[in-house]
Design an enzyme around this catalytic site. Structure first.
Site, short mmCIF file in Angstrom:
data_model
loop_
_atom_site.label_atom_id
_atom_site.label_comp_id
_atom_site.label_asym_id
_atom_site.label_seq_id
_atom_site.Cartn_x
_atom_site.Cartn_y
_atom_site.Cartn_z
N LEU A 11 -27.43 -45.39 30.45
CA LEU A 11 -28.46 -46.19 29.79
C LEU A 11 -28.82 -47.34 30.72
CD1 LEU A 11 -27.10 -46.39 26.12
CD2 LEU A 11 -28.87 -44.87 27.00
N ASP A 12 -30.09 -47.71 30.76
CA ASP A 12 -30.52 -48.82 31.59
C ASP A 12 -29.84 -50.12 31.16
OD1 ASP A 12 -32.21 -47.05 32.84
OD2 ASP A 12 -33.97 -47.62 31.65
N ILE A 13 -29.88 -51.11 32.04
CA ILE A 13 -29.21 -52.38 31.76
C ILE A 13 -29.73 -53.03 30.49
CG2 ILE A 13 -30.80 -53.67 33.25
CD1 ILE A 13 -28.41 -55.48 33.96
#
Length: 273
Positions: free
Chosen positions: A110-112
């Site tokens: 998952l992206d930051i």
């Protein structure tokens, strides 16, 4: 199935050479029968292994569900940001180390700035099954958009996402044609426009501040920044993103952001279906 000497070594009884001495000098039983062959095989799920009448807890793989918070990255190490593994080992240092399966790793990323359901495991076979494009495992995200979509445009969004979108190049990432995806708009009362049952994930469709999201998007692949790029392709922008389910497994809303727990036996069955 695992070799006896490998299991005992992993349980802290020394090297495999040490384990051979242990088998000669101590009473090691497998399902009540003494065993001295280091090459004997153990069924990690069903067999009972004892050393000097003390039963050992056998665990071949670890399976975790995390409610990922924003601001951390899905990496083992990062020189700039904290990682999901920093959060895990701060809460349970005992999970650091090597398991019989492999090192603990994330199933996808998952992206930051993306929150929500993140699975971690030592089971490489499960990881491959869930992320390979061939299996088409559905992943559902709660999305809040920058621009309000009026009622007349919502049906157009649903149609365009269902037909598949051409996604332009982003940085070093190539352009691609996204497969058809399922878009369901959420009402202010928590209702969902999808034909199917989305009741299990609608309560999760909000961020940590409690603000509601605009829609649920279910995709069947996992390209770089895919959800954000799909909405960009129709002229909108994602300002908040949270994964709420993978396959038939939904995020446990009782897990606080940044925390985790082991999967239950029932949840594991859902992943292996």
């Amino acid at each position: 199935m695992e070799r006896l000497d490998k299991v005992l070594a992993h349980q802290g009884f020394g090297t495999r050479k040490d384990v051979k001495k242990l088998l000669r000098s101590s009473v090691v039983t497998l399902n009540g029968t003494r065993v001295t062959d280091p090459g004997a095989h153990i069924d990690m799920l069903h067999d009972e292994l004892c050393v000097d009448d003390e039963k050992l807890t056998l665990q071949q793989h670890l399976y975790l569900m995390m409610n990922k918070c924003a601001g951390v990255v899905c990496a083992n190490k990062d020189g700039e940001h904290r990682t999901v593994f920093d959060l895990i080992f701060e809460q349970d240092e005992g999970l650091r180390g090597t398991y019989l399966g492999s090192e603990l790793h994330t199933i996808g990323r998952l992206d930051i700035d993306t929150e929500g359901l993140l699975l971690l495991t030592t089971d490489g076979g499960l990881t491959h099954r869930l992320i390979t494009p061939k299996t088409h495992i559905p992943k559902t995200y709660a999305v809040r958009l920058r621009d309000r979509v009026d009622e007349s445009a919502k049906a157009d969004y649903v149609r365009r996402f269902a037909e598949g979108l051409h996604i332009p190049r982003e940085g070093n990432e190539s352009e691609f044609d996204a497969e058809g995806a399922e878009l369901a708009w959420l009402g202010t009362d928590g209702s969902c426009t999808a034909d199917g049952d989305c009741a299990s994930v609608v309560p999760l469709a909000c961020d940590s501040s409690g603000k509601s999201c605009d829609c649920l998007l279910t995709i069947y692949e996992g390209k770089f920044h895919q959800v954000k790029r799909m909405f960009a392709a129709v002229g909108n922008e994602v300002v908040y993103l949270k994964r709420v389910s993978m396959g038939t497994l939904a995020l446990d809303g009782a897990i606080p952001p940044g925390s985790f727990r082991e999967l239950t036996a029932l949840e594991l069955e859902l992943l292996f279906q």
